[in-house]
Design a protein around this motif. Structure first.
Motif, PDB file in Angstrom:
ATOM      1  N   ALA A  55       0.863  -1.196   0.000  1.00 14.62           N
ATOM      2  CA  ALA A  55       0.000   0.000   0.000  1.00 14.62           C
ATOM      3  C   ALA A  55       0.894   1.239   0.000  1.00 14.62           C
ATOM      4  O   ALA A  55       1.034   1.949   1.002  1.00 14.62           O
ATOM      5  CB  ALA A  55      -0.909  -0.017   1.227  1.00 14.62           C
ATOM      6  N   LEU A  56       1.477   1.526  -1.155  1.00 13.39           N
ATOM      7  CA  LEU A  56       2.515   2.569  -1.249  1.00 13.39           C
ATOM      8  C   LEU A  56       2.030   3.941  -0.810  1.00 13.39           C
ATOM      9  O   LEU A  56       2.759   4.685  -0.163  1.00 13.39           O
ATOM     10  CB  LEU A  56       2.986   2.679  -2.711  1.00 13.39           C
ATOM     11  N   PHE A  57       0.803   4.288  -1.204  1.00 16.65           N
ATOM     12  CA  PHE A  57       0.342   5.663  -1.013  1.00 16.65           C
ATOM     13  C   PHE A  57      -0.702   5.797   0.082  1.00 16.65           C
ATOM     14  O   PHE A  57      -1.462   6.762   0.089  1.00 16.65           O
ATOM     15  CB  PHE A  57      -0.183   6.216  -2.354  1.00 16.65           C
ATOM     16  N   TRP A  58      -0.749   4.825   1.003  1.00 12.28           N
ATOM     17  CA  TRP A  58      -1.632   4.962   2.151  1.00 12.28           C
ATOM     18  C   TRP A  58      -1.259   6.239   2.918  1.00 12.28           C
ATOM     19  O   TRP A  58      -0.058   6.517   3.044  1.00 12.28           O
ATOM     20  CB  TRP A  58      -1.461   3.739   3.066  1.00 12.28           C
ATOM     21  N   PRO A  59      -2.148   7.066   3.424  1.00 15.75           N
ATOM     22  CA  PRO A  59      -3.615   6.908   3.480  1.00 15.75           C
ATOM     23  C   PRO A  59      -4.336   7.538   2.295  1.00 15.75           C
ATOM     24  O   PRO A  59      -5.559   7.539   2.269  1.00 15.75           O
ATOM     25  CB  PRO A  59      -3.973   7.650   4.767  1.00 15.75           C
ATOM     26  N   LEU A  60      -3.585   8.081   1.320  1.00 17.53           N
ATOM     27  CA  LEU A  60      -4.242   8.711   0.169  1.00 17.53           C
ATOM     28  C   LEU A  60      -4.970   7.667  -0.674  1.00 17.53           C
ATOM     29  O   LEU A  60      -6.012   7.941  -1.271  1.00 17.53           O
ATOM     30  CB  LEU A  60      -3.204   9.435  -0.697  1.00 17.53           C
TER      31      LEU A  60
END
Ligand SMILES: [Zn+2]
Length: 213
Positions: A117-122
């Motif tokens: 989930a590279l771009f968590w929380p986006l």
């Protein structure tokens, strides 16, 4: 990964950072340990799953703790700690980001395992690199199988040069301590350099005393 790679890159980050004083001949173990902890920290989510977090939720394995947000958070933490420890703030913050982001990058490149989930929380979307270059040892008891051990050995061999480079000052210092004192031959007699009073000349033997009668 079986973590040899993460440990190797953490040690390398510690050596490149250098701690409070880069003019010292070797980086302190505490500095190496700090960045090694940071480079392996994202895998703490395995413990979160063991203690009840959902495997597929944001705090499951390779979720929030493997995101780039986590790397930025580590950078902020390192900047604050650097002010406290009187280390160079920018260099320490960048090294903190690099240590955690390196974990994410290596996991992206491994041959198996879950996506990240590279771009968590986006975004909760999970990603994996199209290039699966690194071995991925299985978890749990499967690690003890012949294929699991082979994956571990391959990863260890791949990252051994980085580990040796990162620890080279420590290895050299240890080797120097274990090396026997240099032997020197004076007047045909083998003696240890500077044993008597610290001077090589002091090891020279006195001439024999002759009787006048
Ligand atoms: Zn990981």
């Amino acid at each position: 990964m079986a973590s040899f790679g993460h440990v190797a890159v953490g040690l390398l980050t510690g050596r490149l950072h250098g701690g409070s004083d880069r003019s010292e001949r070797r980086t302190r173990w505490a500095t190496l340990a700090l960045f090694t902890i940071l480079s392996t920290l994202p895998d703490i989510d395995i413990l979160l799953v063991a203690f009840g977090a959902s495997e597929n939720g944001p705090f499951g394995h390779r979720g929030a703790l493997h995101s780039l947000t986590m790397a930025l958070a580590a950078g902020v933490f390192c900047a604050v700690a650097a002010r406290w420890w009187r280390w160079p703030v920018l260099r320490t913050a960048l090294a903190g980001v690099a240590a955690v982001a390196s974990h994410t990058l290596l996991d992206l490149l491994d041959a198996g395992g879950k996506s990240l989930a590279l771009f968590w929380p986006l975004s909760s979307a999970r990603y994996h690199s199209p290039w699966r270059l690194l071995p991925d040892a299985p978890r749990g008891f499967k690690l003890l199988s012949s294929s699991g051990l082979l994956e571990c050995l391959t990863e260890f061999a791949l990252f051994l040069p980085i580990t040796i480079y990162a620890l080279w000052p420590q290895i050299r210092a240890r080797y120097a301590r274990l090396r026997p004192p240099h032997l020197q031959v004076i007047d045909g007699a083998s003696t240890t350099e500077g044993v008597s009073n610290g001077s090589p000349n002091s090891a020279r033997r006195d001439p024999p005393i002759r009787s006048s009668g």
